[in-house]
Design a protein around this motif. Structure first.
Motif, PDB file in Angstrom:
ATOM      1  N   PHE A  74      69.009 -69.450 -41.765  1.00 50.17           N
ATOM      2  CA  PHE A  74      70.362 -69.156 -41.276  1.00 50.17           C
ATOM      3  C   PHE A  74      71.402 -69.942 -42.064  1.00 50.17           C
ATOM      4  O   PHE A  74      71.132 -71.011 -42.605  1.00 50.17           O
ATOM      5  CB  PHE A  74      70.449 -69.505 -39.792  1.00 50.17           C
ATOM      6  N   TYR A  75      72.572 -69.376 -42.144  1.00 46.23           N
ATOM      7  CA  TYR A  75      73.679 -70.035 -42.842  1.00 46.23           C
ATOM      8  C   TYR A  75      74.990 -69.448 -42.352  1.00 46.23           C
ATOM      9  O   TYR A  75      75.000 -68.484 -41.585  1.00 46.23           O
ATOM     10  CB  TYR A  75      73.548 -69.847 -44.354  1.00 46.23           C
ATOM     11  N   LEU A  76      76.082 -70.021 -42.811  1.00 52.59           N
ATOM     12  CA  LEU A  76      77.396 -69.503 -42.434  1.00 52.59           C
ATOM     13  C   LEU A  76      78.079 -68.891 -43.646  1.00 52.59           C
ATOM     14  O   LEU A  76      78.221 -69.547 -44.681  1.00 52.59           O
ATOM     15  CB  LEU A  76      78.279 -70.628 -41.883  1.00 52.59           C
ATOM     16  N   SER A  77      78.460 -67.653 -43.523  1.00 54.19           N
ATOM     17  CA  SER A  77      79.260 -67.029 -44.578  1.00 54.19           C
ATOM     18  C   SER A  77      80.692 -67.547 -44.470  1.00 54.19           C
ATOM     19  O   SER A  77      81.036 -68.256 -43.530  1.00 54.19           O
ATOM     20  CB  SER A  77      79.228 -65.512 -44.407  1.00 54.19           C
ATOM     21  N   ARG A  78      81.514 -67.181 -45.436  1.00 58.91           N
ATOM     22  CA  ARG A  78      82.930 -67.553 -45.361  1.00 58.91           C
ATOM     23  C   ARG A  78      83.535 -67.109 -44.033  1.00 58.91           C
ATOM     24  O   ARG A  78      84.236 -67.880 -43.368  1.00 58.91           O
ATOM     25  CB  ARG A  78      83.730 -66.866 -46.505  1.00 58.91           C
ATOM     26  N   GLU A  79      83.211 -65.880 -43.672  1.00 60.26           N
ATOM     27  CA  GLU A  79      83.751 -65.333 -42.419  1.00 60.26           C
ATOM     28  C   GLU A  79      83.240 -66.135 -41.215  1.00 60.26           C
ATOM     29  O   GLU A  79      83.998 -66.463 -40.318  1.00 60.26           O
ATOM     30  CB  GLU A  79      83.362 -63.867 -42.250  1.00 60.26           C
ATOM     31  N   ASN A  80      81.959 -66.449 -41.249  1.00 66.14           N
ATOM     32  CA  ASN A  80      81.351 -67.185 -40.149  1.00 66.14           C
ATOM     33  C   ASN A  80      82.038 -68.531 -39.917  1.00 66.14           C
ATOM     34  O   ASN A  80      82.201 -68.983 -38.790  1.00 66.14           O
ATOM     35  CB  ASN A  80      79.863 -67.439 -40.411  1.00 66.14           C
ATOM     36  N   GLU A  81      82.441 -69.161 -41.016  1.00 70.54           N
ATOM     37  CA  GLU A  81      83.061 -70.484 -40.884  1.00 70.54           C
ATOM     38  C   GLU A  81      84.397 -70.411 -40.149  1.00 70.54           C
ATOM     39  O   GLU A  81      84.875 -71.410 -39.629  1.00 70.54           O
ATOM     40  CB  GLU A  81      83.262 -71.111 -42.267  1.00 70.54           C
ATOM     41  N   GLN A  82      84.971 -69.237 -40.117  1.00 67.56           N
ATOM     42  CA  GLN A  82      86.244 -69.066 -39.424  1.00 67.56           C
ATOM     43  C   GLN A  82      86.073 -68.588 -37.982  1.00 67.56           C
ATOM     44  O   GLN A  82      87.044 -68.417 -37.248  1.00 67.56           O
ATOM     45  CB  GLN A  82      87.141 -68.077 -40.191  1.00 67.56           C
ATOM     46  N   VAL A  83      84.830 -68.373 -37.609  1.00 68.31           N
ATOM     47  CA  VAL A  83      84.560 -67.980 -36.222  1.00 68.31           C
ATOM     48  C   VAL A  83      84.947 -69.128 -35.293  1.00 68.31           C
ATOM     49  O   VAL A  83      84.684 -70.287 -35.584  1.00 68.31           O
ATOM     50  CB  VAL A  83      83.060 -67.645 -36.045  1.00 68.31           C
ATOM     51  N   THR A  84      85.564 -68.786 -34.178  1.00 67.97           N
ATOM     52  CA  THR A  84      86.001 -69.834 -33.249  1.00 67.97           C
ATOM     53  C   THR A  84      84.988 -70.033 -32.128  1.00 67.97           C
ATOM     54  O   THR A  84      84.218 -69.125 -31.794  1.00 67.97           O
ATOM     55  CB  THR A  84      87.388 -69.494 -32.659  1.00 67.97           C
ATOM     56  N   ILE A  85      85.022 -71.220 -31.555  1.00 67.40           N
ATOM     57  CA  ILE A  85      84.026 -71.641 -30.580  1.00 67.40           C
ATOM     58  C   ILE A  85      84.024 -70.761 -29.326  1.00 67.40           C
ATOM     59  O   ILE A  85      82.969 -70.494 -28.751  1.00 67.40           O
ATOM     60  CB  ILE A  85      84.268 -73.116 -30.180  1.00 67.40           C
ATOM     61  N   ASP A  86      85.174 -70.294 -28.949  1.00 70.66           N
ATOM     62  CA  ASP A  86      85.241 -69.452 -27.750  1.00 70.66           C
ATOM     63  C   ASP A  86      84.415 -68.182 -27.913  1.00 70.66           C
ATOM     64  O   ASP A  86      83.860 -67.661 -26.947  1.00 70.66           O
ATOM     65  CB  ASP A  86      86.694 -69.092 -27.437  1.00 70.66           C
ATOM     66  N   ARG A  87      84.304 -67.707 -29.156  1.00 65.56           N
ATOM     67  CA  ARG A  87      83.521 -66.497 -29.423  1.00 65.56           C
ATOM     68  C   ARG A  87      82.044 -66.723 -29.133  1.00 65.56           C
ATOM     69  O   ARG A  87      81.357 -65.861 -28.580  1.00 65.56           O
ATOM     70  CB  ARG A  87      83.687 -66.065 -30.891  1.00 65.56           C
ATOM     71  N   ILE A  88      81.575 -67.908 -29.499  1.00 61.28           N
ATOM     72  CA  ILE A  88      80.167 -68.239 -29.267  1.00 61.28           C
ATOM     73  C   ILE A  88      79.887 -68.284 -27.777  1.00 61.28           C
ATOM     74  O   ILE A  88      78.912 -67.718 -27.296  1.00 61.28           O
ATOM     75  CB  ILE A  88      79.824 -69.588 -29.942  1.00 61.28           C
TER      76      ILE A  88
END
Lengths: 154, 154
Positions: A74-88
């Motif tokens: 698993f890893y974080l794409s550029r987009e993933n790094e901008q995902v906010t905690i509330d989404r999780i």
DNA sequence: CAAATAAAAGATATTAAGGTCTTCTATACT
DNA sequence: AGTATAGAAGACCTTAATATCTTTTATTTG
């Protein structure tokens, strides 16, 4: 306090695991070096298969990325790094935490508030606002900063 | 969001029931007219026997009072009316909600904060402080006020 | 004191969360 | 292409929360 006890924890265990995992991925992986579920489960002390389910769900919802096969993980794409905690939290625990009435009353709203409405909403909305503007990447930066501070001799 | 979902609600159902019941008792009972578990369960739409258990636990912990026999039921003594909301939550759900780490990390503290520590603690302590100073009696006054306001024609 | 009432107590059932195990599939590397 | 690796998927088990039912005990009232 003998038989009845829920040990309410605001976030479900699944959600706690998800957040810890995401932080771990953000810190330990890069586009060249992925991090496996196995390793993650060991490091974070989370049951492997249970963690896998959670990671899959995050992956399906495009909050994290993965590749299969040897050297996969698993890893974080550029987009993933901008995902906010509330989404999780939303994906794992559902939107209830930030919308549902504290007393579980379906009819409760600002128009028809329950007795605890005002007390709860301020707290909840404040936290929600912060989490909605806190990206995964930012969260790890905070962590690093805190680690640095706590290692500073007093 | 298919299989996994906890619908996390901050307070357990038991605790939600407890709070609603306490408010009900405060509003509907007096030292002359007690309120029975039966009636309460019907009015609040809570399973009777489940509610009874919760009431017993509150009673055992001296947060509410009860008398058995005909015309028996639950009520609030002078002392009970000064009980604060945090106590009810503590007795039913345990102290975890206001002390445990959001991510469930046992090692998390202000000295060794988890990534979400600062975000969470501020709001949590705020709510806790409010609930610690909010008595059952005051809570019903708030409710009455809100009811009055909401019934005012716009 | 007998009968009725209502809470207390405890056994049992149901449901959902949490956790485990097995099989399948995609990918990389030789 | 074949094999090893690692995630994806789904069946299954365990435990705890939630809910129900039955019995007991205390109390009031006639």
């Amino acid at each position: 306090m003998l038989t009845l006890q829920s040990e309410s924890h605001m976030l479900s265990k699944s959600c706690q695991y998800a957040l810890r995992a995401v932080v771990y991925i953000a810190e330990e992986s890069s586009t060249t070096q992925l991090v496996g579920a196995q390793q993650m489960a060991e490091s974070l002390q989370i049951p492997k298969h249970f963690l896998s389910k959670i990671l899959q769900q995050l992956s399906r919802n495009k909050l994290i990325s993965s590749t299969k096969g040897p050297n996969g993980g698993f890893y974080l794409s550029r987009e993933n790094e901008q995902v906010t905690i509330d989404r999780i939290i939303e994906v794992i625990d559902g939107p209830g935490l930030f919308t549902a009435c504290v007393l579980g009353l379906p009819s409760c709203s600002s128009a028809h508030p329950c007795p605890l409405h005002e007390q709860a909403v301020g707290y909840r909305d404040g936290l929600y606002h912060k989490l909605k503007n806190l990206t995964i990447r930012e969260l790890t930066l905070v962590t690093r900063l805190e680690k640095k501070e706590s290692s500073t001799p007093k």
